[in-house]
Each structure stands twice: as C-alpha cells, then as structure tokens.
Scaffold this motif. Structure first.
Motif, PDB file in Angstrom:
ATOM      1  N   GLN A 168     -55.304   9.299  -1.019  1.00 44.02           N
ATOM      2  CA  GLN A 168     -55.659   9.048   0.373  1.00 44.02           C
ATOM      3  C   GLN A 168     -54.485   9.375   1.287  1.00 44.02           C
ATOM      4  O   GLN A 168     -54.667   9.991   2.341  1.00 44.02           O
ATOM      5  CB  GLN A 168     -56.093   7.588   0.571  1.00 44.02           C
ATOM      6  CG  GLN A 168     -56.564   7.291   1.980  1.00 44.02           C
ATOM      7  CD  GLN A 168     -57.804   8.090   2.363  1.00 44.02           C
ATOM      8  OE1 GLN A 168     -58.705   8.265   1.549  1.00 44.02           O
ATOM      9  NE2 GLN A 168     -57.856   8.557   3.589  1.00 44.02           N
ATOM     10  N   GLU A 169     -53.288   8.994   0.873  1.00 47.16           N
ATOM     11  CA  GLU A 169     -52.100   9.316   1.672  1.00 47.16           C
ATOM     12  C   GLU A 169     -51.915  10.825   1.776  1.00 47.16           C
ATOM     13  O   GLU A 169     -51.578  11.342   2.841  1.00 47.16           O
ATOM     14  CB  GLU A 169     -50.863   8.654   1.066  1.00 47.16           C
ATOM     15  CG  GLU A 169     -50.865   7.150   1.240  1.00 47.16           C
ATOM     16  CD  GLU A 169     -49.747   6.459   0.472  1.00 47.16           C
ATOM     17  OE1 GLU A 169     -49.125   7.091  -0.433  1.00 47.16           O
ATOM     18  OE2 GLU A 169     -49.500   5.278   0.767  1.00 47.16           O
ATOM     19  N   MET A 170     -52.141  11.543   0.672  1.00 47.34           N
ATOM     20  CA  MET A 170     -52.027  12.999   0.687  1.00 47.34           C
ATOM     21  C   MET A 170     -53.067  13.613   1.631  1.00 47.34           C
ATOM     22  O   MET A 170     -52.757  14.501   2.423  1.00 47.34           O
ATOM     23  CB  MET A 170     -52.204  13.576  -0.719  1.00 47.34           C
ATOM     24  CG  MET A 170     -51.962  15.057  -0.780  1.00 47.34           C
ATOM     25  SD  MET A 170     -53.202  16.114  -1.579  1.00 47.34           S
ATOM     26  CE  MET A 170     -54.597  15.182  -1.914  1.00 47.34           C
ATOM     27  N   LEU A 171     -54.306  13.110   1.583  1.00 42.65           N
ATOM     28  CA  LEU A 171     -55.357  13.616   2.465  1.00 42.65           C
ATOM     29  C   LEU A 171     -55.016  13.355   3.932  1.00 42.65           C
ATOM     30  O   LEU A 171     -55.249  14.216   4.784  1.00 42.65           O
ATOM     31  CB  LEU A 171     -56.701  12.972   2.111  1.00 42.65           C
ATOM     32  CG  LEU A 171     -57.315  13.382   0.779  1.00 42.65           C
ATOM     33  CD1 LEU A 171     -58.501  12.499   0.446  1.00 42.65           C
ATOM     34  CD2 LEU A 171     -57.714  14.848   0.791  1.00 42.65           C
ATOM     35  N   GLU A 172     -54.465  12.196   4.218  1.00 46.22           N
ATOM     36  CA  GLU A 172     -54.095  11.876   5.597  1.00 46.22           C
ATOM     37  C   GLU A 172     -52.941  12.751   6.079  1.00 46.22           C
ATOM     38  O   GLU A 172     -52.931  13.197   7.230  1.00 46.22           O
ATOM     39  CB  GLU A 172     -53.753  10.395   5.721  1.00 46.22           C
ATOM     40  CG  GLU A 172     -54.987   9.517   5.598  1.00 46.22           C
ATOM     41  CD  GLU A 172     -54.672   8.035   5.558  1.00 46.22           C
ATOM     42  OE1 GLU A 172     -53.492   7.649   5.754  1.00 46.22           O
ATOM     43  OE2 GLU A 172     -55.609   7.247   5.329  1.00 46.22           O
ATOM     44  N   ARG A 173     -51.955  13.010   5.200  1.00 42.60           N
ATOM     45  CA  ARG A 173     -50.859  13.919   5.573  1.00 42.60           C
ATOM     46  C   ARG A 173     -51.402  15.312   5.859  1.00 42.60           C
ATOM     47  O   ARG A 173     -51.015  15.959   6.830  1.00 42.60           O
ATOM     48  CB  ARG A 173     -49.810  13.989   4.461  1.00 42.60           C
ATOM     49  CG  ARG A 173     -48.845  12.837   4.442  1.00 42.60           C
ATOM     50  CD  ARG A 173     -47.659  13.100   3.521  1.00 42.60           C
ATOM     51  NE  ARG A 173     -48.032  13.443   2.157  1.00 42.60           N
ATOM     52  CZ  ARG A 173     -48.280  12.575   1.192  1.00 42.60           C
ATOM     53  NH1 ARG A 173     -48.200  11.290   1.423  1.00 42.60           N
ATOM     54  NH2 ARG A 173     -48.600  12.985  -0.010  1.00 42.60           N
ATOM     55  N   GLU A 174     -52.317  15.789   5.030  1.00 46.25           N
ATOM     56  CA  GLU A 174     -52.926  17.104   5.217  1.00 46.25           C
ATOM     57  C   GLU A 174     -53.713  17.150   6.525  1.00 46.25           C
ATOM     58  O   GLU A 174     -53.649  18.127   7.270  1.00 46.25           O
ATOM     59  CB  GLU A 174     -53.828  17.444   4.029  1.00 46.25           C
ATOM     60  CG  GLU A 174     -54.478  18.800   4.109  1.00 46.25           C
ATOM     61  CD  GLU A 174     -53.499  19.962   4.058  1.00 46.25           C
ATOM     62  OE1 GLU A 174     -53.865  21.056   4.520  1.00 46.25           O
ATOM     63  OE2 GLU A 174     -52.374  19.794   3.565  1.00 46.25           O
ATOM     64  N   GLN A 175     -54.439  16.086   6.821  1.00 51.36           N
ATOM     65  CA  GLN A 175     -55.219  16.025   8.063  1.00 51.36           C
ATOM     66  C   GLN A 175     -54.294  16.074   9.273  1.00 51.36           C
ATOM     67  O   GLN A 175     -54.575  16.758  10.253  1.00 51.36           O
ATOM     68  CB  GLN A 175     -56.065  14.744   8.097  1.00 51.36           C
ATOM     69  CG  GLN A 175     -57.036  14.690   9.239  1.00 51.36           C
ATOM     70  CD  GLN A 175     -58.137  15.731   9.123  1.00 51.36           C
ATOM     71  OE1 GLN A 175     -58.551  16.088   8.040  1.00 51.36           O
ATOM     72  NE2 GLN A 175     -58.599  16.221  10.236  1.00 51.36           N
ATOM     73  N   ARG A 176     -53.171  15.347   9.208  1.00 47.08           N
ATOM     74  CA  ARG A 176     -52.201  15.385  10.324  1.00 47.08           C
ATOM     75  C   ARG A 176     -51.598  16.777  10.467  1.00 47.08           C
ATOM     76  O   ARG A 176     -51.361  17.249  11.565  1.00 47.08           O
ATOM     77  CB  ARG A 176     -51.099  14.347  10.103  1.00 47.08           C
ATOM     78  CG  ARG A 176     -51.521  12.943  10.458  1.00 47.08           C
ATOM     79  CD  ARG A 176     -50.324  11.999  10.514  1.00 47.08           C
ATOM     80  NE  ARG A 176     -49.547  11.949   9.297  1.00 47.08           N
ATOM     81  CZ  ARG A 176     -49.770  11.116   8.286  1.00 47.08           C
ATOM     82  NH1 ARG A 176     -50.758  10.256   8.350  1.00 47.08           N
ATOM     83  NH2 ARG A 176     -48.987  11.136   7.225  1.00 47.08           N
ATOM     84  N   ARG A 177     -51.361  17.442   9.339  1.00 45.86           N
ATOM     85  CA  ARG A 177     -50.779  18.791   9.381  1.00 45.86           C
ATOM     86  C   ARG A 177     -51.750  19.745  10.058  1.00 45.86           C
ATOM     87  O   ARG A 177     -51.362  20.561  10.880  1.00 45.86           O
ATOM     88  CB  ARG A 177     -50.445  19.284   7.965  1.00 45.86           C
ATOM     89  CG  ARG A 177     -49.729  20.625   7.961  1.00 45.86           C
ATOM     90  CD  ARG A 177     -49.511  21.141   6.552  1.00 45.86           C
ATOM     91  NE  ARG A 177     -50.733  21.545   5.879  1.00 45.86           N
ATOM     92  CZ  ARG A 177     -51.434  22.645   6.141  1.00 45.86           C
ATOM     93  NH1 ARG A 177     -51.065  23.447   7.101  1.00 45.86           N
ATOM     94  NH2 ARG A 177     -52.515  22.941   5.466  1.00 45.86           N
ATOM     95  N   VAL A 178     -53.037  19.622   9.734  1.00 44.43           N
ATOM     96  CA  VAL A 178     -54.060  20.509  10.299  1.00 44.43           C
ATOM     97  C   VAL A 178     -54.295  20.195  11.773  1.00 44.43           C
ATOM     98  O   VAL A 178     -54.363  21.093  12.609  1.00 44.43           O
ATOM     99  CB  VAL A 178     -55.381  20.401   9.501  1.00 44.43           C
ATOM    100  CG1 VAL A 178     -56.512  21.117  10.205  1.00 44.43           C
ATOM    101  CG2 VAL A 178     -55.181  20.968   8.094  1.00 44.43           C
ATOM    102  N   ASN A 179     -54.412  18.921  12.098  1.00 42.57           N
ATOM    103  CA  ASN A 179     -54.738  18.515  13.467  1.00 42.57           C
ATOM    104  C   ASN A 179     -53.538  18.315  14.368  1.00 42.57           C
ATOM    105  O   ASN A 179     -53.685  18.197  15.575  1.00 42.57           O
ATOM    106  CB  ASN A 179     -55.553  17.212  13.462  1.00 42.57           C
ATOM    107  CG  ASN A 179     -56.932  17.423  12.871  1.00 42.57           C
ATOM    108  OD1 ASN A 179     -57.437  18.528  12.825  1.00 42.57           O
ATOM    109  ND2 ASN A 179     -57.530  16.342  12.399  1.00 42.57           N
ATOM    110  N   GLY A 180     -52.365  18.216  13.789  1.00 39.00           N
ATOM    111  CA  GLY A 180     -51.184  17.947  14.582  1.00 39.00           C
ATOM    112  C   GLY A 180     -51.024  16.447  14.806  1.00 39.00           C
ATOM    113  O   GLY A 180     -51.916  15.659  14.498  1.00 39.00           O
TER     114      GLY A 180
END
Length: 130
Positions: free
Chosen positions: A113-125
């Motif tokens: 979940q933490e990895m998915l959230e980091r990826e989401q922040r990377r994509v969305n800024g």
C-alpha cells in the motif's frame, strides 16, 4: 499468520452488515426508485441551471461512491468464501490480521500500500499547498 476462525466470522458479519447498511442507505435516499442523475433532470421551469447541475453531480458522485463501496464489500466476501481473503493482491503475502480487522475490505499489505501511494504521488505530483 492467517486470520482465526473467530476473526473470519467477525469480519464476515461486519462485511455483511456494511453491505446491508449501504443498501438501506441507498434505498432510503432514493425512496425505492432509481435516482435521476442525468444533467438536466433537476431543472424545472425558472429553476437555477447551475444548482440543478450541482445536484445531478452530487447524485452521480454518491452513486459512484456507493457502487465502489459495494464492489469492495462483495469482493471481500467473495475472497472470504473462496479462501483468498487476507492475501495481498500485489505481492501474494498474507495481510496482517490487525489490518484486516481495521479495514475488512483491504486488499494490500502495508508495504505494498505504501508503494502504491508513493507511485500515485509520483504520477499525480504533490498535493497543493494551502
């Protein structure tokens, strides 16, 4: 460590109650009729078009939210029935029983979940600063 039979029963009961609560809330809200979410549905003669659009938007958002929630609950119930409950959909490891008890519809372990959230922040800024 997989969930105990007592935890399994408690989670199943909570999921079934959550599903019933969502269905009851939807039925109460719509009075037994399907909601009208088309853009011009709430516009009558001399009615404020922006307000009507806002009402339709809110109803559409509510319908989307409730549909998503029901899918999550039904998915968790299905995983409980088939034996796949508590297995992370990302890495295949067991999800901690404490996490499952806190959020019965969860599908990922904490590291994933933490990895998915980091990826989401990377994509969305980053979120906007207020």
């Amino acid at each position: 460590m997989p969930i105990s039979s007592q935890q399994h029963a408690e989670i199943e009961q909570r999921l079934r109650q959550s599903r019933k609560d969502v269905m009851d809330a939807v039925a109460d809200r719509i009075g037994g009729e399907a909601p009208s979410i088309a853009p011009a549905t709430h516009t009558a003669q001399n009615e404020d078009m922006p307000q009507a659009e806002m009402i339709s938007h809110n109803e559409e958002h509510y319908a989307d939210h409730e549909t998503t929630l029901l899918h999550e609950i039904d998915g968790a119930l299905g995983r409980l029935e088939t034996g796949g409950y508590g297995i992370c959909v990302e890495c295949g490891r067991e999800i901690a029983p404490e996490r499952l008890m806190a959020t019965p519809t969860v599908q990922t372990c904490i590291p994933c979940q933490e990895m998915l959230e980091r990826e989401q922040r990377r994509v969305n800024g980053p979120p906007p600063q207020i």
